[in-house]
Design an enzyme around this catalytic site. Sequence first.
Site, mmCIF file in Angstrom:
data_model
loop_
_atom_site.group_PDB
_atom_site.id
_atom_site.type_symbol
_atom_site.label_atom_id
_atom_site.label_comp_id
_atom_site.label_asym_id
_atom_site.label_seq_id
_atom_site.Cartn_x
_atom_site.Cartn_y
_atom_site.Cartn_z
ATOM 1 N N GLY A 55 7.943 -4.891 -4.807
ATOM 2 C CA GLY A 55 8.562 -6.033 -4.129
ATOM 3 C C GLY A 55 10.034 -6.064 -4.443
ATOM 4 O O GLY A 55 10.483 -5.422 -5.404
ATOM 5 N N CYS A 82 5.454 -0.492 -9.429
ATOM 6 C CA CYS A 82 6.848 -0.941 -9.356
ATOM 7 C C CYS A 82 6.969 -2.413 -9.770
ATOM 8 O O CYS A 82 6.730 -2.738 -10.921
ATOM 9 C CB CYS A 82 7.408 -0.668 -7.953
ATOM 10 N N TYR A 83 7.284 -3.313 -8.833
ATOM 11 C CA TYR A 83 7.348 -4.734 -9.195
ATOM 12 C C TYR A 83 6.050 -5.163 -9.873
ATOM 13 O O TYR A 83 6.055 -5.899 -10.855
ATOM 14 C CB TYR A 83 7.591 -5.580 -7.945
ATOM 15 N N HIS A 170 6.192 5.051 -7.214
ATOM 16 C CA HIS A 170 5.306 4.709 -6.082
ATOM 17 C C HIS A 170 4.332 5.845 -5.790
ATOM 18 O O HIS A 170 4.673 6.775 -5.058
ATOM 19 C CB HIS A 170 6.148 4.426 -4.831
ATOM 20 N N GLU A 172 1.964 5.862 -3.827
ATOM 21 C CA GLU A 172 1.475 5.816 -2.443
ATOM 22 C C GLU A 172 2.334 6.623 -1.468
ATOM 23 O O GLU A 172 1.875 6.971 -0.383
ATOM 24 C CB GLU A 172 1.367 4.352 -1.962
ATOM 25 N N ASP A 228 -3.485 3.652 21.576
ATOM 26 C CA ASP A 228 -3.600 2.361 20.908
ATOM 27 C C ASP A 228 -4.271 1.318 21.800
ATOM 28 O O ASP A 228 -5.215 0.649 21.378
ATOM 29 C CB ASP A 228 -2.207 1.851 20.488
ATOM 30 N N LYS A 370 -1.330 5.508 12.972
ATOM 31 C CA LYS A 370 -1.717 6.215 14.198
ATOM 32 C C LYS A 370 -2.936 7.133 14.007
ATOM 33 O O LYS A 370 -3.862 7.113 14.818
ATOM 34 C CB LYS A 370 -0.525 7.061 14.669
#
Length: 514
Positions: A55, A82-83, A170, A172, A228, A370
């Site tokens: 964050g 992180c945060y 991070h 991710e 989509d 996607k």
Amino acid sequence: MTNEMVLVLDYGGQYNQLIARRVREEHVYCEVHPYTLSLDEIRAKKPRGIILTGGPNSVYGPGALTSDRALFELGVPVLGICYGSQLMAQVLGGRVEAAPVSEYGRTEITVTASDSRLFTDVSPQTTGWMSHTDYIAALPPGFRITATTANCPIAAMEDAGRGLYAVQFHPEVLHTVEGKKMLRQFVRGICGCAGDWRMDSFVETTVAALRQKIGDGRVLCALSGGVDSSVAAVLLSKAIGKQLTCVFVDHGLLRKNEGDEVAAVFGEDGPYDLNFVRVDASQRFYEKLRGVTDPEKKRKIIGEEFIRVFEAEAKKIGRVDFLAQGTIYPDVIESGLGKSAVIKSHHNVGGLPDHVDFKEIVEPLRLLFKDEVREAGRALGIPEHLVRRQPFPGPGLGIRIIGEVTEEKIKIVQDADAIYREEIAKAGADKDLGQYFAALTNMRSVGVMGDGRTYDYAIALRAVLTSDFMTADSARLPWDVLQTAANRIVNEVKGVNRVLYDCTSKPPATIEFE
Ligand code: XMP
């Protein structure tokens, strides 16, 4: 269905949905909720693990987003990122302060605790993605340091006994080379999830949620035939059947046979239970576009006209309670979180109908990326050619014809494009391409065919490699494929005597020509 769930508590970081996506990649169901979710609500969800996101704030600053100490005492493993890592440190009695040296980007990480479960099978020296100005300056009681970097003495810490783990970097993002391994270790190893969640379960839960939300309401969906909106429509049709009306506006700027292909899947003879309205509005669009050469004007006209046609159809339908859209997560990011529901209506063509009264917008794919949407499409049994369809811009061939759009030019570009796509598919060259298409330049040049002189158009072929469509490289297509396509185009498409291949990247060019 599985009842394993990992809860992501959102502290406003940019990569939060990416965390959720990584957890789903481990076949574990994941929900992202605001950090304000109460302890009772958290307990009720019975998560197998909790992840605290990054964050933009400081944990010690005014207005810091905090958490209850009890969150760390639920007996559920927690991973702070992180945060989230700093928050864990601060709440549990450590110290967080401004780092003497901020770290941004790829950073060398040294794993100092080779026995840490989080780092099982991770190399002792690895690369992580950092983005922080604060750091953990002192460990909370009970914790140990598990990784460091040159400028961050506590790049990771843990109290394995309590199931508490924290990383300053991070895991991710893909730049953290072994990040996936770490998240897998957290979700599977530490939280003990078996990983039996599949896209089918997403379909099941979403269908149930849509049924509950919509009740006996009526839903209107603008269907473009793209991945989509197609997946959104099929999900809705599964949930509410004939309460759904899909409006497919054919603006006459579609690729060859595309209108019929969409109608074959979604129309009366198709497999889905829904109301399908195909509007042939091509003449309306052609008239408005007559004499217009400026790309931006063309885009505006097409966008506006689309909305007018859509509105007129909606009026005919009468009562509409919900407007459905195929908004996916990258669209949400692009338009800014929070306001996205409004901004992104019809992002494909720009703008939201002003005069359609509806209570709410439903966006069942809002949290998917996607490739996850494609997977959901497969789980729903949507034909592969639709699921794999490459992106096609809302203004369609209007922005692939340089200069004035005429019916003659549309026919030329449709035919050339169909040949090009056919040749690429035949050669199996489509797998890695982000997008590939033919465009019509407004250049005419001299050629010789038979024994006669020609003065005809030049077609430009484009094929790009890209993952985010923000930047792109031109693809090195096999020469044979290009040559065969060029020969066929010149021979089979009247009005073309030259074919060019566009080998510019983006930037400086864009993917589309206008
Ligand atoms: P450019 O040409 O900007 O295109 O490099 C990047 C990506 O966006 C698509 N594109 C659009 N998509 N409405 C859309 O839905 C539009 O007006 C539009 N313009 C460009 C383009 O096809 C490429 O994938």
